[in-house]
Design an enzyme around this catalytic site. Structure first.
Site, PDB file in Angstrom:
ATOM      1  N   SER A   1      -1.462 -30.945   5.940  1.00  9.34           N
ATOM      2  CA  SER A   1      -0.202 -30.216   5.883  1.00  9.34           C
ATOM      3  C   SER A   1       0.437 -30.312   7.335  1.00  9.34           C
ATOM      4  O   SER A   1       1.533 -30.111   7.464  1.00  9.34           O
ATOM      5  CB  SER A   1      -0.190 -28.696   5.568  1.00  9.34           C
ATOM      6  OG  SER A   1      -0.974 -28.149   6.569  1.00  9.34           O
TER       7      SER A   1
ATOM      8  N   LYS B   1       3.259 -26.591  15.258  1.00  9.22           N
ATOM      9  CA  LYS B   1       3.274 -26.583  13.897  1.00  9.22           C
ATOM     10  C   LYS B   1       4.048 -25.285  13.467  1.00  9.22           C
ATOM     11  O   LYS B   1       3.814 -24.289  13.917  1.00  9.22           O
ATOM     12  CB  LYS B   1       1.624 -26.466  13.184  1.00  9.22           C
ATOM     13  CG  LYS B   1       1.847 -26.601  11.568  1.00  9.22           C
ATOM     14  CD  LYS B   1       0.602 -26.705  11.130  1.00  9.22           C
ATOM     15  CE  LYS B   1       0.526 -26.928   9.688  1.00  9.22           C
ATOM     16  NZ  LYS B   1      -0.808 -26.925   9.167  1.00  9.22           N
TER      17      LYS B   1
ATOM     18  N   SER C   1      -6.059 -30.149   7.125  1.00  7.52           N
ATOM     19  CA  SER C   1      -4.841 -30.449   7.265  1.00  7.52           C
ATOM     20  C   SER C   1      -4.513 -30.681   9.044  1.00  7.52           C
ATOM     21  O   SER C   1      -3.373 -31.056   9.406  1.00  7.52           O
ATOM     22  CB  SER C   1      -3.970 -28.987   7.348  1.00  7.52           C
ATOM     23  OG  SER C   1      -3.584 -28.996   6.025  1.00  7.52           O
TER      24      SER C   1
HETATM   25  N1  GLN Z   1      -4.730 -30.354   1.872  1.00  5.81           N
HETATM   26  C1  GLN Z   1      -5.563 -28.985   1.821  1.00  5.81           C
HETATM   27  C2  GLN Z   1      -4.818 -28.049   0.794  1.00  5.81           C
HETATM   28  O1  GLN Z   1      -3.693 -28.348   0.205  1.00  5.81           O
HETATM   29  C3  GLN Z   1      -5.784 -28.514   3.074  1.00  5.81           C
HETATM   30  C4  GLN Z   1      -4.575 -27.704   3.532  1.00  5.81           C
HETATM   31  C5  GLN Z   1      -5.154 -27.117   5.164  1.00  5.81           C
HETATM   32  O2  GLN Z   1      -5.980 -27.454   5.689  1.00  5.81           O
HETATM   33  N2  GLN Z   1      -4.111 -26.298   5.384  1.00  5.81           N
HETATM   34  O3  GLN Z   1      -5.229 -26.987   0.681  1.00  5.81           O
END
Ligand code: GLN
Length: 480
Positions: free
Chosen positions: A157, A82, A181
């Site tokens: 994400s 990532k 994410s």
């Molecule tokens: N979708 C969640 C957010 O937008 C989680 C993001 C993440 O785990 N980095 O905060």
């Protein structure tokens, strides 16, 4: 060299093939690179491919194997990373314009450990900017597509990482999970995704989003591969004061007692999709039929988890992102005054979602509102953590759907941030309380003539990842 289907390869299998001399690491790298060349344009899963580096790492592995040295535990790990995890000398942008040309000056601890274990890094993958999002549509470099239906999102994400593994463009990947994410994109793309116990894996070299919630973890094709990577990357790191020595010999029962938390949209509400719910109960029944004890349990404060998350996360994030000021890192819009340099660099460098959350975070931390929002949210966070402490006196593992719905359409939620936030409803409690949680694929549901994967989430007590792997390996046998 026999025909190898990259879409079915696991670390274990690739390792066996390398050890038996069926294929060389160099050959596998060139197969991956040509597959990426063919498929990545349509998917936008990789932002950059590390062709030269990957060949150099593969040659080292081939040398080891030629010498009869079987000691590399991770030969067979052709990994995508990532874009918020530092690899020395490589660009790392967190999919943001503000870090577009930023090069990492050191290896994240997880990268260092994986390198030593014999992993090969194929490239860096697309993500929501600074890991804010649930669909990878917040990337400054365009969205990633879901390999099962390219009109749909891969989740986020870590969407680029999950899509790369799902489409056979990597054998495994690293993601980061602050509120879901790793697990949510793993669910949308039919892969396994593990968010480790907070503190089990070093965060050194991870571009911080919300430091009390972030963890790095694997996205893989099999539960066993997730276990393999986790066992390499875990452990105390002097560079991360929140990391701890991983306690060995944590209980693992062969047939754990499985709790089904009734608050997780299983009775009503939360926009729970009926087909996903049916799949979930199918999985529960498999455990039941095989003699597992299934218990209905309650995590009373679940309904507050999302609200608490969307106070604590932006608070920490606005502090973490303050360092991107146009002076110290990345993009700089030199202006007449220092203040204008700060303002103009941040206006130009950050996307809409980042700006929204920076403002939210600054607001909940501001003098007049700190007690009403931030301090209150911390108290409720403690109650959520206590729910888990209590429930784990009764059961060994919790089981929930990972997401209320299968992958949604590109653009479906971009105009409505709140509905986007709701897709994390089942994943954020594990981050708030620090417990480990894993999503694994279980069956598919049909939408618009396409089969879309469903994810099951398993949650265990702190440092009991082994229970997740054991239950996961059992259920995996029934996945179609
Ligand atoms: N979708 C969640 C957010 O937008 C989680 C993001 C993440 O785990 N980095 O905060």
């Amino acid at each position: 060299m026999s025909v190898i289907n990259l879409g079915e390869l696991s670390i274990t299998r690739a390792g066996e093939m390398l050890h038996s001399g069926k294929v060389s690491a160099r050959e596998l790298v060139s197969m991956y690179l040509s597959e990426i060349e063919k498929e990545n344009k349509g998917l936008n899963s990789y932002l950059e491919v590390f062709s030269d580096g990957a060949f150099a790492e593969a040659e080292k592995i081939d040398d080891h194997l030629k010498r009869g040295d079987q000691s590399l535990p991770l030969s067979g790990a052709f990994i995508a990373v990532k874009d918020n995890i530092l690899i020395r000398g490589k660009t790392v942008s967190a999919s943001s314009k503000i870090l577009e040309n930023y090069k990492a000056s050191y290896d994240a601890t997880v990268i260092k450990k994986l390198k030593e274990a014999g992993a090969v890094f194929l490239g860096r993958t697309n993500m929501d900017e600074f890991a804010m999002g649930s669909s990878t549509e917040n990337s400054a470099y365009g969205p990633t597509k879901n390999p099962y239906d390219r009109e749909r999102v891969p989740g986020g994400s870590s969407g680029g990482s999950a899509a790369a593994v799902a489409s056979g463009l990597a054998v495994a990947a690293l993601g980061s999970d602050t509120g879901g994410s790793i697990r949510q994109p793993a669910a949308f793309c039919g892969t396994v995704g593990l968010k480790p116990t907070y503190g089990a894996v070093s965060r050194s070299g991870l571009i911080a989003m919300a430091s009390s919630l972030d963890q790095i973890g694997p996205i893989t094709r099999t539960v066993r591969d997730a276990e393999t990577i986790f066992n390499i990357i875990r452990g105390k790191d002097i560079l991360d004061a929140t990391s701890v020595e991983y306690p060995e010999n944590k209980i693992n029962k062969l047939s754990p007692i499985i709790g089904i938390p009734r608050e997780y949209g299983l009775q009503e509400g939360f926009g729970m999709d009926k087909d996903v719910k049916d799949k979930f109960y199918e999985a529960v029944n498999i455990f039941k039929e095989h003699g597992y004890n299934i218990k209905d349990v309650s995590l009373r404060h679940t309904e507050y988890a999302l609200a608490v998350y969307y106070i604590i996360m932006p608070a920490e994030l606005s502090s973490n992102l303050a360092r991107f000021d146009g002076v110290r890192y990345g993009l700089s819009e030199r202006s007449a005054t220092l203040l204008d340099t700060y303002i103009n660099s941040r206006i130009k460098g950050f996307g809409t979602e980042s700006k929204r959350r920076i403002m939210l975070g600054a607001h909940v931390l501001s003098a007049g509102y700190y007690d009403a929002y931030y301090a209150r949210a911390q108290k409720v966070r403690t109650l959520i953590k206590k729910d888990f402490e209590n429930v784990f006196r009764e059961v060994d593992v919790l089981m929930t759907p990972t997401t209320p719905t299968p992958a949604f359409k590109l653009g479906e939620k971009t105009g409505d941030p709140l509905s986007m936030y709701l897709s994390d409803i089942f994943t954020v409690p594990a981050n708030l309380s620090g417990v480990p949680a894993m999503s694994m694929p279980f069956g598919k549901v049909e939408r618009d003539g396409k089969k879309l994967p469903v994810g099951i989430q398993l949650i265990s007590p702190w440092f009991c990842e082994q229970s997740l792997f054991d239950a996961g390996k059992f259920l995996e046998k029934f996945n179609d």
